[in-house]
Design a protein around this motif. Structure first.
Motif, short mmCIF file in Angstrom:
data_model
loop_
_atom_site.label_atom_id
_atom_site.label_comp_id
_atom_site.label_asym_id
_atom_site.label_seq_id
_atom_site.Cartn_x
_atom_site.Cartn_y
_atom_site.Cartn_z
N ASP A 1 2.67 4.67 -5.64
CA ASP A 1 1.24 4.39 -5.47
C ASP A 1 0.87 2.94 -5.78
O ASP A 1 -0.30 2.57 -5.64
N ARG A 2 1.84 2.11 -6.16
CA ARG A 2 1.51 0.69 -6.29
C ARG A 2 1.34 0.03 -4.92
O ARG A 2 0.81 -1.08 -4.82
N PHE A 3 1.79 0.72 -3.87
CA PHE A 3 1.58 0.25 -2.50
C PHE A 3 0.29 0.87 -1.95
O PHE A 3 0.12 2.09 -1.97
N SER A 4 -0.60 0.03 -1.45
CA SER A 4 -1.81 0.54 -0.83
C SER A 4 -2.16 -0.30 0.39
O SER A 4 -1.87 -1.49 0.46
N GLY A 5 -2.79 0.35 1.36
CA GLY A 5 -3.23 -0.33 2.56
C GLY A 5 -4.71 -0.18 2.76
O GLY A 5 -5.31 0.81 2.35
N SER A 6 -5.29 -1.19 3.40
CA SER A 6 -6.72 -1.14 3.67
C SER A 6 -7.01 -1.93 4.94
O SER A 6 -6.12 -2.59 5.49
N GLY A 7 -8.25 -1.85 5.39
CA GLY A 7 -8.67 -2.62 6.54
C GLY A 7 -9.11 -1.75 7.69
O GLY A 7 -8.94 -0.53 7.68
N SER A 8 -9.69 -2.40 8.67
CA SER A 8 -10.15 -1.72 9.87
C SER A 8 -10.38 -2.74 10.98
O SER A 8 -10.42 -3.95 10.70
N GLY A 9 -10.51 -2.24 12.20
CA GLY A 9 -10.79 -3.15 13.31
C GLY A 9 -9.60 -4.02 13.65
O GLY A 9 -8.64 -3.55 14.26
N THR A 10 -9.66 -5.28 13.25
CA THR A 10 -8.56 -6.20 13.55
C THR A 10 -7.94 -6.82 12.29
O THR A 10 -6.99 -7.60 12.40
N ASP A 11 -8.46 -6.50 11.11
CA ASP A 11 -7.97 -7.11 9.87
C ASP A 11 -7.51 -6.06 8.88
O ASP A 11 -8.29 -5.19 8.48
N PHE A 12 -6.25 -6.17 8.48
CA PHE A 12 -5.63 -5.17 7.62
C PHE A 12 -4.88 -5.86 6.48
O PHE A 12 -4.42 -7.01 6.63
N THR A 13 -4.75 -5.12 5.37
CA THR A 13 -4.13 -5.69 4.18
C THR A 13 -3.19 -4.68 3.54
O THR A 13 -3.52 -3.49 3.45
N LEU A 14 -2.03 -5.16 3.13
CA LEU A 14 -1.12 -4.39 2.28
C LEU A 14 -1.17 -5.02 0.90
O LEU A 14 -0.97 -6.23 0.76
N THR A 15 -1.42 -4.18 -0.10
CA THR A 15 -1.46 -4.66 -1.48
C THR A 15 -0.38 -3.96 -2.29
O THR A 15 -0.22 -2.73 -2.18
N ILE A 16 0.36 -4.73 -3.04
CA ILE A 16 1.31 -4.19 -4.02
C ILE A 16 0.75 -4.56 -5.38
O ILE A 16 0.67 -5.75 -5.72
N SER A 17 0.34 -3.57 -6.15
CA SER A 17 -0.48 -3.84 -7.34
C SER A 17 0.29 -4.57 -8.43
O SER A 17 -0.23 -5.52 -9.03
N ARG A 18 1.49 -4.13 -8.73
CA ARG A 18 2.33 -4.80 -9.72
C ARG A 18 3.75 -4.83 -9.17
O ARG A 18 4.39 -3.79 -9.04
N LEU A 19 4.23 -6.01 -8.88
CA LEU A 19 5.52 -6.14 -8.22
C LEU A 19 6.68 -5.73 -9.12
O LEU A 19 6.79 -6.17 -10.27
N GLU A 20 7.54 -4.89 -8.55
CA GLU A 20 8.79 -4.54 -9.19
C GLU A 20 9.91 -5.38 -8.55
O GLU A 20 9.76 -5.83 -7.41
N PRO A 21 11.02 -5.56 -9.23
CA PRO A 21 12.11 -6.37 -8.65
C PRO A 21 12.56 -5.88 -7.27
O PRO A 21 12.91 -6.69 -6.40
N GLU A 22 12.50 -4.58 -7.05
CA GLU A 22 12.97 -4.03 -5.76
C GLU A 22 11.96 -4.22 -4.62
O GLU A 22 12.25 -3.88 -3.47
N ASP A 23 10.78 -4.77 -4.91
CA ASP A 23 9.76 -4.95 -3.88
C ASP A 23 9.95 -6.25 -3.09
O ASP A 23 9.28 -6.46 -2.08
N PHE A 24 10.85 -7.10 -3.54
CA PHE A 24 11.03 -8.38 -2.85
C PHE A 24 11.84 -8.15 -1.59
O PHE A 24 13.01 -7.73 -1.64
N ALA A 25 11.21 -8.38 -0.46
CA ALA A 25 11.75 -7.98 0.84
C ALA A 25 10.87 -8.60 1.92
O ALA A 25 9.96 -9.40 1.61
N VAL A 26 11.11 -8.22 3.16
CA VAL A 26 10.25 -8.64 4.26
C VAL A 26 9.37 -7.45 4.67
O VAL A 26 9.85 -6.31 4.73
N TYR A 27 8.09 -7.73 4.92
CA TYR A 27 7.13 -6.69 5.26
C TYR A 27 6.59 -6.94 6.67
O TYR A 27 6.20 -8.07 7.01
#
Lengths: 123, 108
Positions: free
Chosen positions: B61-87
């Motif tokens: 649940d540290r991963f969350s998405g938001s947005g609508s229409g043409t603008d969207f956001t991915l939020t990672i609330s507190r980065l863990e070492p395994e989150d470093f990657a390409v999205y």
């Protein structure tokens, strides 16, 4: 546990046909809700959806405009597989090719992926 | 065909920090059908978010998405070492499914 296992050659000569197979375990290629897709990835083109096959009382296919004249995706119900054929390849078709499932309960996302096959087009 | 752009191209952060990734589409997406994937080197992409804000099975649940229409956001609330990657973002509202070029999240 649903898994997709890819097979096929990693080297194809220019003008020839690229052929890959994706074997499904834990699900059915004839599933009434899922679709079965091919996607490729290259540094120049990024992630590119190529096409899909699916069964809804009969078989359907959809293909990307960029490859529509050269691509065929076929199901094989006897082996629970689906295949990709891409004709008349050029070096621009060099990429990592993935098969992927679009699940029945979500609209057109890819939740299960094959391991990827590096395909190089070169003489 | 709907084109997707992502920003920034590279995001440098430290573990424990908050990450905000952006995806913009060239036209409004039907039903906000926008998905996010994570890809690590040598692996296939992994589905994180679909329908702009629904987490896929097993996604923390540290991963969350938001947005609508043409603008969207991915939020990672507190980065863990395994989150470093390409999205990558992907629109799944139009049959000609398209992906964004990706944001590389690297360790600062």
């Amino acid at each position: 546990q649903i898994q997709l296992q890819q097979s096929g050659p990693g080297l194809v000569k220019p003008s020839q046909t690229l052929s890959l197979t994706c074997t499904i375990s834990g699900d059915s290629v004839s599933s009434s809700g899922a679709t079965w897709n091919w996607i490729r990835q290259s540094p120049s083109r990024g992630l590119e959806w190529l096409g899909r096959t699916y069964y809804r009382s009969k078989w359907y296919n959809n293909y990307a405009v960029s490859v529509k004249s050269r691509i065929t995706i076929n199901p094989d119900t006897s082996k629970n597989q689906f295949s990709l054929q891409l004709n008349s390849v050029t070096p621009e078709d060099t990429a990592v090719y993935f098969c992927a499932r679009d699940p029945p309960e979500i609209h057109s996302v890819f939740d299960i992926w094959g391991q990827g096959t590096v395909v190089t087009v070169s003489s | 065909e709907i084109a997707l752009t992502q920003s920034p191209g590279i995001l440098s952060l430290s573990p424990g920090e908050r990450a905000t990734l952006s995806c913009r589409t060239s036209q409004s997406i039907n039903n906000n059908y926008l998905a996010w994937y994570q890809q690590k080197l040598g692996q296939a992409p992994r589905l994180l978010i679909y329908g702009a804000s629904s987490r896929a099975t097993g996604i923390p649940d540290r991963f969350s998405g938001s947005g609508s229409g043409t603008d969207f956001t991915l939020t990672i609330s507190r980065l863990e070492p395994e989150d470093f990657a390409v999205y990558y973002c992907q629109q799944h509202g139009d049959i000609l499914f398209t992906f964004g070029p990706g944001t590389k999240l690297e360790i600062k």
